[in-house]
Design a protein around this motif. Structure first.
Motif, PDB file in Angstrom:
ATOM      1  N   MET A 243       0.835  -1.203   0.000  1.00 43.40           N
ATOM      2  CA  MET A 243       0.000   0.000   0.000  1.00 43.40           C
ATOM      3  C   MET A 243       0.869   1.252   0.000  1.00 43.40           C
ATOM      4  SD  MET A 243      -3.025   0.920   2.666  1.00 43.40           S
ATOM      5  CE  MET A 243      -1.952   1.239   4.038  1.00 43.40           C
ATOM      6  N   GLU A 244       1.896   1.255   0.855  1.00 46.75           N
ATOM      7  CA  GLU A 244       2.762   2.440   0.945  1.00 46.75           C
ATOM      8  C   GLU A 244       3.512   2.696  -0.351  1.00 46.75           C
ATOM      9  OE1 GLU A 244       3.321   2.404   5.795  1.00 46.75           O
ATOM     10  OE2 GLU A 244       4.997   1.738   4.529  1.00 46.75           O
ATOM     11  N   ALA A 245       3.838   1.606  -1.058  1.00 47.33           N
ATOM     12  CA  ALA A 245       4.538   1.794  -2.332  1.00 47.33           C
ATOM     13  C   ALA A 245       3.552   1.986  -3.485  1.00 47.33           C
ATOM     14  CB  ALA A 245       5.430   0.577  -2.607  1.00 47.33           C
ATOM     15  N   GLY A 246       2.242   1.943  -3.170  1.00 45.94           N
ATOM     16  CA  GLY A 246       1.216   2.131  -4.202  1.00 45.94           C
ATOM     17  C   GLY A 246       1.165   0.993  -5.204  1.00 45.94           C
ATOM     18  N   ILE A 247       1.488  -0.224  -4.744  1.00 40.76           N
ATOM     19  CA  ILE A 247       1.471  -1.376  -5.663  1.00 40.76           C
ATOM     20  C   ILE A 247       0.213  -2.206  -5.407  1.00 40.76           C
ATOM     21  CG2 ILE A 247       2.695  -3.480  -6.365  1.00 40.76           C
ATOM     22  CD1 ILE A 247       5.283  -2.140  -5.255  1.00 40.76           C
ATOM     23  N   ASP A 248      -0.528  -2.485  -6.479  1.00 44.11           N
ATOM     24  CA  ASP A 248      -1.701  -3.356  -6.346  1.00 44.11           C
ATOM     25  C   ASP A 248      -1.241  -4.787  -6.086  1.00 44.11           C
ATOM     26  OD1 ASP A 248      -3.026  -1.093  -7.057  1.00 44.11           O
ATOM     27  OD2 ASP A 248      -3.621  -1.794  -9.066  1.00 44.11           O
ATOM     28  N   ILE A 249      -2.062  -5.535  -5.339  1.00 41.87           N
ATOM     29  CA  ILE A 249      -1.749  -6.954  -5.128  1.00 41.87           C
ATOM     30  C   ILE A 249      -2.792  -7.778  -5.883  1.00 41.87           C
ATOM     31  CG2 ILE A 249      -1.336  -8.773  -3.425  1.00 41.87           C
ATOM     32  CD1 ILE A 249      -1.224  -6.542  -1.268  1.00 41.87           C
ATOM     33  N   GLN A 250      -2.292  -8.662  -6.740  1.00 41.26           N
ATOM     34  CA  GLN A 250      -3.228  -9.588  -7.385  1.00 41.26           C
ATOM     35  C   GLN A 250      -3.113 -10.922  -6.673  1.00 41.26           C
ATOM     36  OE1 GLN A 250      -1.310  -8.401 -11.172  1.00 41.26           O
ATOM     37  NE2 GLN A 250      -3.139  -9.354 -12.059  1.00 41.26           N
ATOM     38  N   ILE A 251      -4.256 -11.515  -6.334  1.00 44.19           N
ATOM     39  CA  ILE A 251      -4.215 -12.831  -5.699  1.00 44.19           C
ATOM     40  C   ILE A 251      -4.861 -13.816  -6.655  1.00 44.19           C
ATOM     41  CG2 ILE A 251      -4.878 -14.165  -3.660  1.00 44.19           C
ATOM     42  CD1 ILE A 251      -4.790 -11.485  -2.163  1.00 44.19           C
ATOM     43  N   LEU A 252      -4.055 -14.743  -7.158  1.00 47.91           N
ATOM     44  CA  LEU A 252      -4.491 -15.595  -8.263  1.00 47.91           C
ATOM     45  C   LEU A 252      -4.380 -17.071  -7.918  1.00 47.91           C
ATOM     46  CD1 LEU A 252      -2.099 -13.366  -9.643  1.00 47.91           C
ATOM     47  CD2 LEU A 252      -3.808 -13.724 -11.418  1.00 47.91           C
ATOM     48  N   ASN A 253      -5.078 -17.872  -8.717  1.00 48.50           N
ATOM     49  CA  ASN A 253      -5.116 -19.311  -8.482  1.00 48.50           C
ATOM     50  C   ASN A 253      -4.147 -20.019  -9.428  1.00 48.50           C
ATOM     51  OD1 ASN A 253      -5.786 -21.938  -8.038  1.00 48.50           O
ATOM     52  ND2 ASN A 253      -7.963 -21.733  -8.518  1.00 48.50           N
ATOM     53  N   SER A 254      -3.110 -20.622  -8.886  1.00 44.73           N
ATOM     54  CA  SER A 254      -2.114 -21.258  -9.757  1.00 44.73           C
ATOM     55  C   SER A 254      -2.691 -22.498 -10.433  1.00 44.73           C
ATOM     56  CB  SER A 254      -0.855 -21.620  -8.970  1.00 44.73           C
ATOM     57  OG  SER A 254      -1.151 -22.620  -8.034  1.00 44.73           O
ATOM     58  N   PHE A 255      -3.817 -23.013  -9.907  1.00 42.07           N
ATOM     59  CA  PHE A 255      -4.450 -24.173 -10.532  1.00 42.07           C
ATOM     60  C   PHE A 255      -5.343 -23.757 -11.704  1.00 42.07           C
ATOM     61  CE2 PHE A 255      -3.315 -25.282  -6.287  1.00 42.07           C
ATOM     62  CZ  PHE A 255      -2.837 -26.572  -6.372  1.00 42.07           C
ATOM     63  N   ASN A 256      -5.637 -22.467 -11.781  1.00 43.35           N
ATOM     64  CA  ASN A 256      -6.473 -21.959 -12.876  1.00 43.35           C
ATOM     65  C   ASN A 256      -6.043 -20.525 -13.179  1.00 43.35           C
ATOM     66  OD1 ASN A 256      -8.456 -21.429 -14.737  1.00 43.35           O
ATOM     67  ND2 ASN A 256     -10.130 -21.331 -13.237  1.00 43.35           N
ATOM     68  N   PRO A 257      -4.877 -20.371 -13.841  1.00 42.99           N
ATOM     69  CA  PRO A 257      -4.270 -19.049 -14.007  1.00 42.99           C
ATOM     70  C   PRO A 257      -5.146 -18.044 -14.747  1.00 42.99           C
ATOM     71  CG  PRO A 257      -2.732 -20.789 -14.627  1.00 42.99           C
ATOM     72  CD  PRO A 257      -4.057 -21.437 -14.412  1.00 42.99           C
ATOM     73  N   GLU A 258      -6.019 -18.543 -15.629  1.00 41.49           N
ATOM     74  CA  GLU A 258      -6.862 -17.627 -16.399  1.00 41.49           C
ATOM     75  C   GLU A 258      -8.172 -17.316 -15.677  1.00 41.49           C
ATOM     76  OE1 GLU A 258      -5.815 -16.510 -19.436  1.00 41.49           O
ATOM     77  OE2 GLU A 258      -3.964 -17.638 -19.102  1.00 41.49           O
ATOM     78  N   GLY A 259      -8.391 -17.967 -14.539  1.00 45.77           N
ATOM     79  CA  GLY A 259      -9.688 -17.852 -13.856  1.00 45.77           C
ATOM     80  C   GLY A 259      -9.811 -16.601 -13.000  1.00 45.77           C
ATOM     81  N   LYS A 260     -10.766 -16.633 -12.087  1.00 44.93           N
ATOM     82  CA  LYS A 260     -11.054 -15.470 -11.255  1.00 44.93           C
ATOM     83  C   LYS A 260      -9.915 -15.159 -10.301  1.00 44.93           C
ATOM     84  CE  LYS A 260     -16.028 -15.721 -11.336  1.00 44.93           C
ATOM     85  NZ  LYS A 260     -16.962 -16.819 -11.040  1.00 44.93           N
ATOM     86  N   PHE A 261      -9.752 -13.883  -9.979  1.00 41.39           N
ATOM     87  CA  PHE A 261      -8.723 -13.474  -9.032  1.00 41.39           C
ATOM     88  C   PHE A 261      -9.175 -12.215  -8.310  1.00 41.39           C
ATOM     89  CE2 PHE A 261      -6.977  -9.735 -11.173  1.00 41.39           C
ATOM     90  CZ  PHE A 261      -7.472  -9.894 -12.470  1.00 41.39           C
ATOM     91  N   THR A 262      -8.409 -11.835  -7.293  1.00 42.07           N
ATOM     92  CA  THR A 262      -8.745 -10.620  -6.543  1.00 42.07           C
ATOM     93  C   THR A 262      -7.697  -9.552  -6.793  1.00 42.07           C
ATOM     94  OG1 THR A 262      -9.813 -11.879  -4.791  1.00 42.07           O
ATOM     95  CG2 THR A 262      -9.088  -9.666  -4.219  1.00 42.07           C
TER      96      THR A 262
END
Ligand code: ADP
Ligand code: ASP
Ligand code: MG
Length: 687
Positions: A243-262
């Motif tokens: 947050m302090e560095a202003g970097i977004d965090i993506q949380i992804l599923n390694s079992f379904n890389p193209e699928g839903k993420f946060t």
């Protein structure tokens, strides 16, 4: 610019999974330089913390297996030699340091594999770069290490670090996420990706709540709140440096890389409720910041509905924190999730309503009043799309029908019925049943409270049943006997499970129960009680219909058929309360005749009371020794041990004896009332 990719323990748990990680890396490296941070393979940190020799040996076997499957020839022996050296170092290290070797092992394999694939790879030793509790120093060291290299891919162990004093240490369980955030913040990375075994931060832990769904966007603040209260998909300390560095965090599923993420960013996600986090028996319903009006009471209601008492519930800002016994944690989470995060798809039930008497009116009211509850509890919405009385009708599929047309209601129903429509017969028509088969065949289910429609000759009744069955639509008429009492259901349950019926005694005439109950022989005359009941609307328009036992006869037919006994009207022996002659002629003639009977009726009543009996109008069906059934209706003297002895007012009682049980099933309760009938019809509609 760097992209930081962190893989959790289950994402690197075996050779196949590691290959999947390599696919993801190969895809990402096309976009820029990469820092790959990895956890130890799943189970490894636990094994090292256990200190058991056999657990460590098992880990050595698993790593060897991975190497065997990922590498061949000289590469394989080279990597295996490196792992042997690491295990040797592990075994000769002090116990507190052994836990740090898991990440060294996994990242060594990954780095070697990428190297073998031809990438320019540099392995970074996080024990030299990450200083616990000193982020500025950590950032400086990481930057220095990276600035001094042209490598396209850096591989760094997560979790491990050193203290300011120089001792090897860790960032705490789950700490690899935090390592990744430190590498990202130090390099001003353009992306920080946390690759794990679920599709992002979800509305609840999917292991506990199968219906949990991915939260597509969440603010740093809310992600931190979820993480700090048990959503271990993200290690809480990770949020701050990103947050302090202003970097977004993506949380992804390694079992379904193209699928839903946060995507965790500065942008809030807009909804009132973010998710459910839990730890032990503590549950936190995380609310969006700035929305302080948290309805604590609705949380308590939801839990009470499934029989759970919340301990220590309190509002904390816009969130609600509560505690439940750990044994019911999953149940509580699922109930709260249903209530706060699931939009049930609502199933529409279009209804054609025939009849406009008291029951029709009560039904319309009950449907309206209960709409919200019905939607919540059953996911169904009832819409009255057609109504009729004996002459007029109206259909409006939008749900606002008005009585106006002349002509054929049934034809219009069949023509207009949407899929899943029900026809509800709350009339007392003698002839409406003739259309039942036609309606059922057109795929329209029927709910009826009209016993004249069901107590028809057996062949006609059987035709309705088979039309319903063949067309896969319901024909329900629980209300025809005992209003809201679950009588028919109880009988058919027994019959369907081959529990042989021995007898049914049905005390189901509300009118006669009331009159016989009030009649003592001494005081008010029988004729006067009948007249009173008529005036109170308790009888049919012509009270002789009640006294003649016709109504009880219909109920007995319906009851018997539910029990699989093919009874016809002629089979029932009726002993009417008053002689047949009185059934002809005017009502005045009837009342005169009734007064003339007073001495006899009074004598019978007084005699019964003297012997300790009460008089009840009973319709009964009995199994004879030859296997046939006999049916009769009439006034019976019942002793205090009889279940019908204590009936009050217009109460009904149905007493069912069957082969499986020495004691009868007794169903007793209110047997009449427009609202009782309406609620029973409603439950037939919803069944
Ligand atoms: P990794 O090894 O990739 O770091 P973790 O086991 O630390 O993975 O975190 C992922 C696990 O977090 C999931 O398997 C899931 O059971 C759990 N979890 C708990 N709460 C949540 C949530 N709200 N959303 C997603 N996962 C959750
Ligand atoms: N391997 C460490 C753990 O199991 C760190 C991590 O996976 O994030 O806690
Ligand atoms: Mg984790």
């Amino acid at each position: 610019m760097f992209r930081v990719l962190k893989f959790g323990g289950s994402s690197v748990a075996g050779a196949t999974r590691m290959s999947r990680v390599l696919d993801i890396v190969e895809n990402e490296v096309l976009k820029g330089r990469i820092i790959l941070v990895s956890s130890a393979i799943s189970g490894c940190t636990d094994a090292l913390l256990s200190g058991r020799k056999e657990d460590v040996a098992e880990m050595e076997r698993r790593h060897r297996e991975i190497v065997k499957r990922l590498f061949t020839g000289a590469e394989r022996s080279d990597v295996q030699a490196q792992l042997d050296a690491i295990f040797a170092a592990l075994r000769s290290s002090p116990f507190e340091e052994q836990v740090t070797f898991g990440e060294i092992l996994s990242t060594t394999i990954l780095a070697c594999k990428l190297c073998a694939e031809g990438y320019d790879v540099k392995w970074l030793d996080s024990r030299d770069l990450v200083v616990k509790g000193d982020e500025p120093q950590t950032f400086r060291l990481i930057k220095e290490a990276i600035d001094g290299s042209d490598a396209r891919i850096f591989v760094a162990p997560g979790f491990i670090c050193r203290t300011a004093e120089g001792a090897v240490s860790t960032l705490g369980r789950g700490g690899s996420d935090y390592s990744a955030a430190l590498y990202a913040a130090a390099t001003g990375a353009e992306a920080l990706q946390i690759w794990t075994d679920v599709p992002g931060i979800m509305t609840a832990d999917p292991r506990r709540v199968p219906a949990a769904r991915t939260i597509p966007g969440i603010s740093y603040e809310s992600a931190l709140e979820m993480a700090s209260h048990g959503a271990k998909v993200l290690y809480a300390p990770t949020v701050k440096p990103a947050m302090e560095a202003g970097i977004d965090i993506q949380i992804l599923n390694s079992f379904n890389p193209e699928g839903k993420f946060t995507l965790v960013s500065a942008t809030p996600n807009g909804s009132r409720w973010i998710g459910l986090a839990s730890e032990g028996g503590r549950i936190r319903l995380v609310g969006a910041p700035g929305r302080e009006s948290a309805p604590e009471s609705s949380v308590t209601d939801v839990l009470r509905e499934c029989g759970i008492a919340a301990l220590n519930i309190r509002q904390d800002g816009s969130s609600i924190e509560l505690e439940v016994r750990e044994a019911v944690l999953n149940q509580a989470l699922n109930a709260l999730h249903r209530a706060f995060f699931q939009e049930l798809p609502v199933k529409d039930i279009p209804l054609f309503l025939a009849g406009n008497g008291a029951v029709a009116k009560a039904l319309t009211e009950v449907i309206e009043e209960s709409a919200e509850t019905v939607k919540e509890r059953t996911g169904k919405h009832i819409r009255i799309v057609g109504i009729s009385d004996s002459r007029h009708w109206g259909i409006d599929l939008g749900g606002r029908p008005k009585l106006e047309n002349e002509g054929d209601f049934i034809a219009a129903v069949i023509e207009n019925a949407p899929k899943g429509a029900l026809f509800v017969d709350v009339t007392d028509s003698e002839s409406l049943y003739k259309f039942y088969v036609q309606l059922l065949t057109a795929g329209i289910g029927i709910v009826s409270s009209n016993r004249r429609s069901i107590a028809v000759p057996y062949v006609e009744y059987a035709a309705m049943l088979s039309a319903a069955r063949e067309n896969g639509v319901p024909l329900r008429y629980e209300t025809t006997v005992g209003a809201a009492l679950p009588v028919l259901e109880s009988i058919s349950r027994g019959t369907n499970s081959c529990n042989r019926l021995l007898s049914i005694e049905a005390v189901v005439s509300c009118t006669l129960n009331q009159i016989l109950g009030d009649y003592r022989g001494g005081g008010e005359s029988f004729a006067s009680l009948v007249r009173k009941a008529q005036e109170a609307g308790l009888t049919e328009a012509d009270p002789r219909l009640d006294l003649g036992g016709r109504d009880a006869l219909r109920k007995l037919l319906i009851l018997s058929r539910e029990a699989g006994v093919q009874l016809e009207e002629e089979d029932v022996k009726i002993e009417p309360v008053v002689p047949k002659e009185l059934f002809q002629g005017s009502l005045d003639h009837f009342y005169e005749g009734l007064s003339a009977l007073e001495p006899r009726l009074s004598k019978e009543a007084i005699e019964a009371e003297r012997q300790g009996f009460r008089r009840r109008f009973v319709a009964s069906l009995d199994l004879a020794p030859d296997g046939s059934y006999s049916a009769s209706i009439g006034i019976r003297n019942v002793a205090p041990v009889h279940p019908a002895y204590h009936l009050r007012g217009t109460e009904n009682a149905i007493i069912i004896r069957s082969a499986f049980h020495p004691y009868p099933l007794v169903i007793q309760g209110p047997g009449e009332g427009a609202r009782e009938a309406a609620s029973s019809i409603l439950s037939d509609i919803l069944r």
